[in-house]
Scaffold this motif. Structure first.
Motif, PDB file in Angstrom:
ATOM      1  N   PHE A 114      12.313  13.802   0.938  1.00  0.00           N
ATOM      2  CA  PHE A 114      12.596  13.100  -0.005  1.00  0.00           C
ATOM      3  C   PHE A 114      14.269  14.268  -0.469  1.00  0.00           C
ATOM      4  O   PHE A 114      13.786  15.422   0.054  1.00  0.00           O
ATOM      5  CB  PHE A 114      12.120  13.234  -1.041  1.00  0.00           C
TER       6      PHE A 114
ATOM      7  N   TYR B  27      15.328  15.025  -4.256  1.00  0.00           N
ATOM      8  CA  TYR B  27      15.250  14.943  -6.404  1.00  0.00           C
ATOM      9  C   TYR B  27      15.837  15.574  -6.748  1.00  0.00           C
ATOM     10  O   TYR B  27      17.201  16.354  -6.392  1.00  0.00           O
ATOM     11  CB  TYR B  27      14.279  15.598  -6.587  1.00  0.00           C
TER      12      TYR B  27
ATOM     13  N   LYS C 255      14.845   8.493  -0.202  1.00  0.00           N
ATOM     14  CA  LYS C 255      13.417   9.032   0.667  1.00  0.00           C
ATOM     15  C   LYS C 255      13.846   8.466   2.489  1.00  0.00           C
ATOM     16  O   LYS C 255      14.965   7.451   1.882  1.00  0.00           O
ATOM     17  CB  LYS C 255      12.303   8.640  -0.032  1.00  0.00           C
TER      18      LYS C 255
ATOM     19  N   ILE D   2      11.968   7.124   5.185  1.00  0.00           N
ATOM     20  CA  ILE D   2      10.342   7.501   6.197  1.00  0.00           C
ATOM     21  C   ILE D   2      10.419   7.265   7.612  1.00  0.00           C
ATOM     22  O   ILE D   2       9.807   7.250   8.488  1.00  0.00           O
ATOM     23  CB  ILE D   2       9.452   6.272   5.203  1.00  0.00           C
TER      24      ILE D   2
ATOM     25  N   ARG E 210       6.960  16.087   3.683  1.00  0.00           N
ATOM     26  CA  ARG E 210       5.467  15.736   4.019  1.00  0.00           C
ATOM     27  C   ARG E 210       5.221  14.855   4.828  1.00  0.00           C
ATOM     28  O   ARG E 210       6.157  14.536   5.510  1.00  0.00           O
ATOM     29  CB  ARG E 210       5.318  14.676   2.847  1.00  0.00           C
TER      30      ARG E 210
ATOM     31  N   GLY F 299      -1.734  13.607   3.781  1.00  0.00           N
ATOM     32  CA  GLY F 299      -1.712  14.045   3.579  1.00  0.00           C
ATOM     33  C   GLY F 299      -0.868  13.820   2.012  1.00  0.00           C
ATOM     34  O   GLY F 299       0.172  12.935   2.335  1.00  0.00           O
ATOM     35  N   ASN F 300      -0.919  14.350   0.680  1.00  0.00           N
ATOM     36  CA  ASN F 300       0.004  13.907   0.280  1.00  0.00           C
ATOM     37  C   ASN F 300       0.454  15.445  -0.685  1.00  0.00           C
ATOM     38  O   ASN F 300       1.736  15.016  -1.844  1.00  0.00           O
ATOM     39  CB  ASN F 300      -0.357  12.611  -0.932  1.00  0.00           C
TER      40      ASN F 300
ATOM     41  N   LEU G 256       3.871  17.118  -0.905  1.00  0.00           N
ATOM     42  CA  LEU G 256       4.834  17.697  -0.657  1.00  0.00           C
ATOM     43  C   LEU G 256       6.088  19.245  -0.311  1.00  0.00           C
ATOM     44  O   LEU G 256       4.622  19.595  -1.229  1.00  0.00           O
ATOM     45  CB  LEU G 256       6.493  17.601  -1.902  1.00  0.00           C
TER      46      LEU G 256
ATOM     47  N   ALA H  64      -2.815   9.339  -7.065  1.00  0.00           N
ATOM     48  CA  ALA H  64      -3.029  10.019  -7.199  1.00  0.00           C
ATOM     49  C   ALA H  64      -2.044  11.081  -8.262  1.00  0.00           C
ATOM     50  O   ALA H  64      -1.036  10.910  -8.862  1.00  0.00           O
ATOM     51  CB  ALA H  64      -2.084  11.105  -6.426  1.00  0.00           C
TER      52      ALA H  64
ATOM     53  N   TYR I 265      -0.648  15.414 -10.046  1.00  0.00           N
ATOM     54  CA  TYR I 265      -0.096  15.954  -9.863  1.00  0.00           C
ATOM     55  C   TYR I 265       0.173  17.413 -10.766  1.00  0.00           C
ATOM     56  O   TYR I 265       0.586  16.603 -11.734  1.00  0.00           O
ATOM     57  CB  TYR I 265       0.723  16.361  -8.510  1.00  0.00           C
TER      58      TYR I 265
ATOM     59  N   VAL J 263      -3.854  19.009  -7.111  1.00  0.00           N
ATOM     60  CA  VAL J 263      -3.509  17.724  -6.987  1.00  0.00           C
ATOM     61  C   VAL J 263      -5.576  16.641  -7.055  1.00  0.00           C
ATOM     62  O   VAL J 263      -5.991  17.184  -6.877  1.00  0.00           O
ATOM     63  CB  VAL J 263      -3.531  16.911  -5.794  1.00  0.00           C
TER      64      VAL J 263
ATOM     65  N   SER K 148      -6.635  12.665  -6.837  1.00  0.00           N
ATOM     66  CA  SER K 148      -6.654  11.481  -5.790  1.00  0.00           C
ATOM     67  C   SER K 148      -8.038  10.534  -6.044  1.00  0.00           C
ATOM     68  O   SER K 148      -9.233  11.297  -6.237  1.00  0.00           O
ATOM     69  CB  SER K 148      -6.867  11.848  -4.319  1.00  0.00           C
TER      70      SER K 148
ATOM     71  N   ARG L 196      -2.800   7.794  -1.169  1.00  0.00           N
ATOM     72  CA  ARG L 196      -2.979   7.173   0.525  1.00  0.00           C
ATOM     73  C   ARG L 196      -1.778   6.849   1.111  1.00  0.00           C
ATOM     74  O   ARG L 196      -1.246   5.542   2.020  1.00  0.00           O
ATOM     75  CB  ARG L 196      -4.013   7.060   1.145  1.00  0.00           C
ATOM     76  N   GLN L 197      -0.108   7.314  -0.251  1.00  0.00           N
ATOM     77  CA  GLN L 197       0.817   6.291   0.650  1.00  0.00           C
ATOM     78  C   GLN L 197       1.960   6.827   1.200  1.00  0.00           C
ATOM     79  O   GLN L 197       2.280   7.666  -0.239  1.00  0.00           O
ATOM     80  CB  GLN L 197       1.047   4.812   0.005  1.00  0.00           C
TER      81      GLN L 197
ATOM     82  N   GLY M  98       4.907   7.228  -0.640  1.00  0.00           N
ATOM     83  CA  GLY M  98       5.705   7.148  -1.897  1.00  0.00           C
ATOM     84  C   GLY M  98       5.669   8.055  -2.711  1.00  0.00           C
ATOM     85  O   GLY M  98       5.229   9.143  -2.313  1.00  0.00           O
TER      86      GLY M  98
ATOM     87  N   GLN N  27       6.803  11.238  -5.483  1.00  0.00           N
ATOM     88  CA  GLN N  27       6.186  11.100  -6.447  1.00  0.00           C
ATOM     89  C   GLN N  27       7.698  11.070  -7.923  1.00  0.00           C
ATOM     90  O   GLN N  27       8.234  11.302  -7.393  1.00  0.00           O
ATOM     91  CB  GLN N  27       6.204  12.359  -7.015  1.00  0.00           C
TER      92      GLN N  27
END
Lengths: 113, 113
Positions: free
Chosen positions: A34, A36, A49, A51, A94, A98-99, A101, B31, B33, B48, B50, B97-98, B100, B102
């Motif tokens: 990513f 930012y 991003k 993927i 990432r 898990g989530n 960063l 989610a 943060y 975090v 979730s 869980r994706q 994506g 933030q």
């Protein structure tokens, strides 16, 4: 463990010239990458991003980034810089699971008229 | 609506005070943060949540106490802070869980006197 390196604390470029902000990463498994941007006294804004798929990713405000797996890099680019692009840029990675960063140290971009 | 809101924008508190930071999003993200950011440094992950459950606590001192009352709200309760806790506190949200991105709020600028 995952990590991100942004080797340049600051990048200076003249308005209208192309710009590159460098990022290299280390992560186990497939990386999700990513970029930012943060303007003064503001939160971070998502730019783009990577993927999977095409190594060249296009994002907001004319920015794009190129994923290079062999060099573990994800450099941010723009063909023609604007003064309003001046800001702090963060690369983040990432891991597959898990989530969380992990951010690089940030690069300040200064675009001069 | 792709906005994360945070209140207050600025907060000055003494070391014996109790205060709370608030964060809200209506993007359906599950989610959320909390990050702490010092000047010209990358954000440091604190907590975090979730699906309204605390999933990550990055060894944050107990003077910081997070709370997630529902899927749209996130609070950070502050008590007996130290001057070194002065920073920009950022809230973010993402699809759980994706992979994506933030979305960040504008932050609360906290000064501890």
């Amino acid at each position: 463990a995952q990590s991100v390196a942004q080797p340049e604390d600051q990048v200076n470029v003249a308005e209208g010239n192309p710009l590159t902000v460098k990022c290299t990463y280390s992560v186990s498994g497939n990386p999700y990458l990513f970029w930012y941007v943060q303007y003064p006294n503001r939160g971070l804004q998502f730019l783009l991003k990577y993927i999977t798929g095409d190594n060249l990713v296009k994002g907001s405000y004319g920015f794009e980034a190129e994923f290079n797996k062999s060099q573990t890099s994800f450099h941010l680019k723009k063909p023609s810089a604007l003064v309003s692009d001046s800001a702090l840029y963060f690369c983040a990675v990432r891991a597959n699971a898990g989530n969380m960063l992990t951010f690089g140290g940030g690069t300040r971009l200064m675009v001069k008229p | 609506d792709t906005e994360v809101t945070q209140t207050p924008k600025h907060l000055v508190m003494g070391m014996t005070n109790k205060k709370s930071l608030k964060c809200e999003q209506h993007m359906g993200h599950r989610a959320m943060y909390w990050y702490k950011q010092k000047a010209k440094k990358p954000p440091e992950l604190m907590f975090v949540y979730s699906y309204e459950k605390l999933s990550i606590n990055e060894s944050v001192p107990s003077r910081f106490s997070p709370e997630c009352p529902n899927s749209s709200l996130l609070n950070l309760h502050l008590h007996a802070l130290q001057p070194e806790d002065s920073a920009l506190y950022l809230c973010a949200s993402s699809q759980a869980r994706q992979v994506g991105e933030q979305y960040f709020g504008p932050g609360t600028r906290l000064t501890v006197t």
